[in-house]
Design a protein around this motif. Structure first.
Motif, PDB file in Angstrom:
ATOM      1  N   GLU A  12      -7.257   7.312  -7.019  1.00  0.00           N
ATOM      2  CA  GLU A  12      -5.964   6.869  -7.281  1.00  0.00           C
ATOM      3  C   GLU A  12      -5.218   6.231  -5.977  1.00  0.00           C
ATOM      4  OE1 GLU A  12      -3.269   9.206 -10.072  1.00  0.00           O
ATOM      5  OE2 GLU A  12      -4.516  10.912  -9.014  1.00  0.00           O
ATOM      6  N   HIS A  13      -5.942   5.562  -5.048  1.00  0.00           N
ATOM      7  CA  HIS A  13      -5.524   4.757  -4.302  1.00  0.00           C
ATOM      8  C   HIS A  13      -6.301   3.819  -3.546  1.00  0.00           C
ATOM      9  CE1 HIS A  13      -7.354   8.004  -1.705  1.00  0.00           C
ATOM     10  NE2 HIS A  13      -7.608   7.228  -0.930  1.00  0.00           N
ATOM     11  N   GLY A  14      -7.165   3.061  -4.704  1.00  0.00           N
ATOM     12  CA  GLY A  14      -7.853   1.922  -4.427  1.00  0.00           C
ATOM     13  C   GLY A  14      -9.071   1.756  -3.682  1.00  0.00           C
ATOM     14  N   VAL A  15      -9.513   3.099  -3.677  1.00  0.00           N
ATOM     15  CA  VAL A  15     -10.826   3.089  -2.767  1.00  0.00           C
ATOM     16  C   VAL A  15     -12.073   3.248  -3.821  1.00  0.00           C
ATOM     17  CG1 VAL A  15     -12.190   4.546  -1.272  1.00  0.00           C
ATOM     18  CG2 VAL A  15      -9.713   4.339  -0.755  1.00  0.00           C
ATOM     19  N   CYS A  16     -12.085   4.020  -4.875  1.00  0.00           N
ATOM     20  CA  CYS A  16     -13.308   4.381  -5.504  1.00  0.00           C
ATOM     21  C   CYS A  16     -13.787   3.031  -6.696  1.00  0.00           C
ATOM     22  CB  CYS A  16     -13.387   5.766  -6.205  1.00  0.00           C
ATOM     23  SG  CYS A  16     -12.215   5.516  -7.712  1.00  0.00           S
ATOM     24  N   GLY A  17     -12.921   2.543  -7.037  1.00  0.00           N
ATOM     25  CA  GLY A  17     -13.300   1.695  -8.047  1.00  0.00           C
ATOM     26  C   GLY A  17     -13.495   2.100  -9.414  1.00  0.00           C
ATOM     27  N   ALA A  18     -13.220   3.332  -9.844  1.00  0.00           N
ATOM     28  CA  ALA A  18     -13.549   3.847 -10.922  1.00  0.00           C
ATOM     29  C   ALA A  18     -12.469   3.308 -12.152  1.00  0.00           C
ATOM     30  CB  ALA A  18     -13.255   5.284 -11.069  1.00  0.00           C
ATOM     31  N   CYS A  19     -11.471   2.847 -11.600  1.00  0.00           N
ATOM     32  CA  CYS A  19     -10.209   2.321 -12.591  1.00  0.00           C
ATOM     33  C   CYS A  19     -10.240   0.857 -12.708  1.00  0.00           C
ATOM     34  CB  CYS A  19      -8.871   2.794 -12.078  1.00  0.00           C
ATOM     35  SG  CYS A  19      -8.560   1.878 -10.464  1.00  0.00           S
ATOM     36  N   CYS A  21      -5.524   1.270 -10.787  1.00  0.00           N
ATOM     37  CA  CYS A  21      -4.366   2.393 -10.013  1.00  0.00           C
ATOM     38  C   CYS A  21      -3.425   1.712  -8.928  1.00  0.00           C
ATOM     39  CB  CYS A  21      -5.287   3.582  -9.414  1.00  0.00           C
ATOM     40  SG  CYS A  21      -6.248   2.925  -7.956  1.00  0.00           S
ATOM     41  N   LEU A  22      -3.878   0.525  -8.747  1.00  0.00           N
ATOM     42  CA  LEU A  22      -3.013  -0.015  -7.856  1.00  0.00           C
ATOM     43  C   LEU A  22      -2.077  -1.114  -8.331  1.00  0.00           C
ATOM     44  CD1 LEU A  22      -5.104  -0.782  -4.745  1.00  0.00           C
ATOM     45  CD2 LEU A  22      -3.828   0.938  -5.018  1.00  0.00           C
ATOM     46  N   CYS A  23      -2.116  -1.232  -9.739  1.00  0.00           N
ATOM     47  CA  CYS A  23      -1.036  -2.116 -10.360  1.00  0.00           C
ATOM     48  C   CYS A  23      -0.155  -1.382 -10.923  1.00  0.00           C
ATOM     49  CB  CYS A  23      -1.858  -2.937 -11.321  1.00  0.00           C
ATOM     50  SG  CYS A  23      -3.094  -4.141 -10.862  1.00  0.00           S
ATOM     51  N   PHE A  24       1.125  -1.824 -11.209  1.00  0.00           N
ATOM     52  CA  PHE A  24       2.166  -1.397 -12.107  1.00  0.00           C
ATOM     53  C   PHE A  24       1.972  -1.991 -13.509  1.00  0.00           C
ATOM     54  CE2 PHE A  24       4.318  -0.495  -8.180  1.00  0.00           C
ATOM     55  CZ  PHE A  24       4.421   0.755  -8.200  1.00  0.00           C
ATOM     56  N   ALA A  25       2.119  -1.050 -14.486  1.00  0.00           N
ATOM     57  CA  ALA A  25       1.999  -1.753 -15.851  1.00  0.00           C
ATOM     58  C   ALA A  25       2.805  -2.838 -16.063  1.00  0.00           C
ATOM     59  CB  ALA A  25       2.545  -0.533 -17.064  1.00  0.00           C
ATOM     60  N   VAL A  26       4.261  -2.942 -15.442  1.00  0.00           N
ATOM     61  CA  VAL A  26       4.998  -3.945 -15.649  1.00  0.00           C
ATOM     62  C   VAL A  26       4.437  -5.319 -14.999  1.00  0.00           C
ATOM     63  CG1 VAL A  26       7.249  -2.757 -15.638  1.00  0.00           C
ATOM     64  CG2 VAL A  26       6.469  -3.451 -13.612  1.00  0.00           C
ATOM     65  N   GLN A  27       3.615  -5.006 -14.051  1.00  0.00           N
ATOM     66  CA  GLN A  27       3.100  -6.407 -13.309  1.00  0.00           C
ATOM     67  C   GLN A  27       2.029  -7.015 -14.251  1.00  0.00           C
ATOM     68  OE1 GLN A  27       1.722  -4.130  -9.742  1.00  0.00           O
ATOM     69  NE2 GLN A  27       2.219  -5.937  -8.805  1.00  0.00           N
ATOM     70  N   ALA A  28       1.381  -6.351 -15.497  1.00  0.00           N
ATOM     71  CA  ALA A  28       0.546  -6.941 -16.266  1.00  0.00           C
ATOM     72  C   ALA A  28       1.428  -7.478 -17.455  1.00  0.00           C
ATOM     73  CB  ALA A  28      -0.152  -5.664 -16.882  1.00  0.00           C
ATOM     74  N   ASP A  29       2.655  -7.567 -17.515  1.00  0.00           N
ATOM     75  CA  ASP A  29       3.372  -8.095 -18.683  1.00  0.00           C
ATOM     76  C   ASP A  29       2.970  -9.584 -18.791  1.00  0.00           C
ATOM     77  OD1 ASP A  29       5.377  -8.476 -20.429  1.00  0.00           O
ATOM     78  OD2 ASP A  29       7.012  -8.961 -19.138  1.00  0.00           O
ATOM     79  N   GLY A  30       2.403  -9.860 -20.066  1.00  0.00           N
ATOM     80  CA  GLY A  30       2.228 -11.219 -20.334  1.00  0.00           C
ATOM     81  C   GLY A  30       0.672 -11.595 -20.279  1.00  0.00           C
ATOM     82  N   ALA A  31       0.054 -10.503 -19.320  1.00  0.00           N
ATOM     83  CA  ALA A  31      -1.251 -10.664 -18.945  1.00  0.00           C
ATOM     84  C   ALA A  31      -2.367 -10.218 -19.989  1.00  0.00           C
ATOM     85  CB  ALA A  31      -1.576  -9.788 -17.579  1.00  0.00           C
TER      86      ALA A  31
END
Ligand code: FES
Ligand code: FES
Length: 159
Positions: free
Chosen positions: A44-51, A63-73
């Protein structure tokens, strides 16, 4: 409470319109809001890559993006690859070459591999290892994962 925002995200070819809190992570949006639990959450902080998912065609830590940042993506998750009865060639190579044990890292590994296979030449093992160096696996020692990707590259298959 922060006011919810309306977003539209296309996930695996389906457009989802949802109201979300600005602080909601993309990983939680995928798993809890949409029920797409194939994307795993480890550190949950960008290290493992599982997400790892693909965001507009490129690998990203959800885990490093907010859902709102994916708006329109456009988001692609491991659910887009294949099913238990109809594995994609990449998944089949992982199966054949024993490239997973517990499977926790596997969704992130697979989505990173999709990015690598689409966007990079992968001329040899060094390229494959470098491309996967941001994804941690506690089980396999990586060798079998590299073998699986090597086999896919040799087959000529591209996602
Ligand atoms: S859960 Fe996102 S990088 Fe580990
Ligand atoms: S297969 Fe267990 S962490 Fe990679």
């Amino acid at each position: 409470m922060t006011q919810a925002l309306s977003i539209v995200v296309t996930v695996n070819g389906v457009a989802y319109e949802r109201s979300v809190e600005p602080r909601l992570l993309l990983s939680d949006f995928l798993r809890h809001t949409l029920g797409l639990t194939g994307t795993h959450v480890g550190c949950e902080h960008g290290v493992c890559g599982a997400c790892t998912v693909l965001l507009d065609g490129h690998s990203a830590r959800s885990c490093l993006c907010f859902a709102v940042q994916a708006d329109g993506a456009r988001v692609e998750t491991v659910e887009s690859l294949g099913t238990v009865d109809d594995l994609s060639p990449l998944q089949e190579a992982f199966r054949q070459h024993h490239a997973l044990q517990c499977g926790f890292c596997t969704p992130g590994m697979l989505m990173t591999c999709i990015d690598l296979l689409r966007n990079y030449p992968l001329a040899g093992d060094a390229d494959i290892r470098a491309g996967l160096s941001g994804n941690l696996c506690r089980c396999t020692g990586y060798e079998h994962i590299v073998r699986a990707v090597r086999a896919v590259v040799a087959s000529g298959w591209r996602p």
